[in-house]
Write an enzyme that holds these catalytic residues in place. Structure first.
Site, PDB file in Angstrom:
ATOM      1  N   HIS A 137     -30.708  24.556   0.753  1.00  0.00           N
ATOM      2  CA  HIS A 137     -31.318  23.988   0.142  1.00  0.00           C
ATOM      3  C   HIS A 137     -33.005  25.012   0.088  1.00  0.00           C
ATOM      4  O   HIS A 137     -33.043  24.239   1.678  1.00  0.00           O
ATOM      5  CB  HIS A 137     -31.524  23.904  -0.974  1.00  0.00           C
ATOM      6  CG  HIS A 137     -32.721  22.739  -0.762  1.00  0.00           C
ATOM      7  ND1 HIS A 137     -33.904  22.305  -1.382  1.00  0.00           N
ATOM      8  CD2 HIS A 137     -32.115  21.403  -0.262  1.00  0.00           C
ATOM      9  CE1 HIS A 137     -33.922  21.399  -0.672  1.00  0.00           C
ATOM     10  NE2 HIS A 137     -33.036  20.719   0.133  1.00  0.00           N
TER      11      HIS A 137
ATOM     12  N   CYS B 215     -35.919  23.054   1.801  1.00  0.00           N
ATOM     13  CA  CYS B 215     -35.634  22.086   2.382  1.00  0.00           C
ATOM     14  C   CYS B 215     -36.797  21.401   2.924  1.00  0.00           C
ATOM     15  O   CYS B 215     -36.791  21.747   4.382  1.00  0.00           O
ATOM     16  CB  CYS B 215     -34.634  22.170   3.449  1.00  0.00           C
ATOM     17  SG  CYS B 215     -33.770  20.628   2.960  1.00  0.00           S
TER      18      CYS B 215
ATOM     19  N   ARG C  39     -32.802  17.068  -5.928  1.00  0.00           N
ATOM     20  CA  ARG C  39     -33.045  18.449  -7.233  1.00  0.00           C
ATOM     21  C   ARG C  39     -32.019  19.269  -7.074  1.00  0.00           C
ATOM     22  O   ARG C  39     -31.903  19.611  -7.552  1.00  0.00           O
ATOM     23  CB  ARG C  39     -34.225  18.649  -6.499  1.00  0.00           C
ATOM     24  CG  ARG C  39     -35.964  18.513  -7.123  1.00  0.00           C
ATOM     25  CD  ARG C  39     -37.153  19.129  -6.755  1.00  0.00           C
ATOM     26  NE  ARG C  39     -36.544  19.144  -5.305  1.00  0.00           N
ATOM     27  CZ  ARG C  39     -37.578  19.935  -4.319  1.00  0.00           C
ATOM     28  NH1 ARG C  39     -38.709  20.440  -4.723  1.00  0.00           N
ATOM     29  NH2 ARG C  39     -37.689  19.622  -2.718  1.00  0.00           N
TER      30      ARG C  39
ATOM     31  N   CYS D  40     -27.815  18.643   0.593  1.00  0.00           N
ATOM     32  CA  CYS D  40     -29.233  17.779   1.093  1.00  0.00           C
ATOM     33  C   CYS D  40     -28.991  16.007   0.516  1.00  0.00           C
ATOM     34  O   CYS D  40     -28.028  16.416  -1.216  1.00  0.00           O
ATOM     35  CB  CYS D  40     -30.083  18.704   1.068  1.00  0.00           C
ATOM     36  SG  CYS D  40     -31.688  17.859   1.465  1.00  0.00           S
TER      37      CYS D  40
ATOM     38  N   ASP E 221     -31.663  15.688  -0.481  1.00  0.00           N
ATOM     39  CA  ASP E 221     -32.542  15.795  -1.896  1.00  0.00           C
ATOM     40  C   ASP E 221     -32.608  15.744  -4.056  1.00  0.00           C
ATOM     41  O   ASP E 221     -31.058  16.413  -4.175  1.00  0.00           O
ATOM     42  CB  ASP E 221     -33.226  17.382  -1.914  1.00  0.00           C
ATOM     43  CG  ASP E 221     -34.237  18.173  -2.914  1.00  0.00           C
ATOM     44  OD1 ASP E 221     -35.004  18.315  -2.203  1.00  0.00           O
ATOM     45  OD2 ASP E 221     -34.360  17.852  -4.132  1.00  0.00           O
TER      46      ASP E 221
HETATM   47 ZN    ZN Z   1     -32.652  19.350   1.077  1.00  0.00          ZN
END
Ligand code: ZN
Length: 214
Positions: free
Chosen positions: A98, A101, A46, A42, A44
């Site tokens: 994750h 999400c 993090r 992803c 993302d």
């Molecule tokens: Zn995500």
């Protein structure tokens, strides 16, 4: 100091650290790449692939998009997959989602996100197919995380359905496909599914490779 200046300064410090440990680090790194893994994760911020897996530059070929989707109509992910499998000859393809999400949450909602509606559509399809098991969970967070897991497994199956993976399995008995999920709350990765090159392919999606035209 503004934040981008800080990044450039950190870059110089990193170069110095690398060179002090291995003077020819960049000369060697620049020669070629031979990554063993394709990582589809992803976007993302993090979920930094190398950091959470203890891997170094040169080890992971990386593709990231919102909610780590493997869509057959996405030229980007399909090109990355083909290059990683046919040219770099990776041994493993890892789809890592994750929990919590944002892309999955957006797909579970009824909000309109413009173009993102199209991108998130396959997660809605996955929800539609797994609705009973997802809705069986009591809390919203549990339902989101159940759909996160179902979507990762779906993406691994999307990989199997490509002629790119099927040809590599048929001719070179690689790569192994993995579906993982990362927990932002404790940093741990949970393996969900692993498909080896001898996995039976659903007949509806199976391509022939024994004919001369290939
Ligand atoms: Zn995500």
């Amino acid at each position: 100091m503004d934040s981008t200046k800080r990044m450039l300064q950190a870059n110089r410090a990193w170069v110095e650290r690398k060179l002090s440990l291995q003077p020819d680090y960049f000369t060697e790194m620049a020669k070629e790449q031979k990554p063993e893994f394709l990582w589809i994760g992803c976007s993302d911020s993090r979920v930094p692939a190398e950091e959470i897996t203890g891997t170094s530059p040169g080890e992971l070929f990386v593709h990231r998009n919102v909610a780590n989707l493997v869509l057959h109509t996405d030229l980007n992910v399909m090109s990355v997959l083909q290059f990683a499998v046919e040219t770099l000859k990776v041994k493993h393809v890892i789809v890592c989602g994750h929990y919590n999400c944002g892309g999955v949450k957006a797909a579970l909602s009824h909000k309109r996100y413009g173009l993102m509606n199209k991108w998130l559509r396959q997660i809605k399809d996955t929800y539609h197919h797994h609705r009973a098991e997802v809705d069986a969970f009591e809390t919203y967070d549990q339902r989101v995380n159940a759909l996160v897991e179902a979507s990762v497994v779906e993406q691994v199956h999307n990989l199997v359905q490509t002629s790119i993976i099927q040809r590599a399995w048929h001719e070179e008995q690689r790569p192994t496909l993995h579906g993982w999920v990362y927990a932002l709350s404790d940093g741990l990765i949970k393996p969900l599914v692993q498909l080896d090159p001898d996995t039976r392919i659903d007949d509806a999606y199976r391509f022939d490779f024994d004919d001369v035209t290939g």
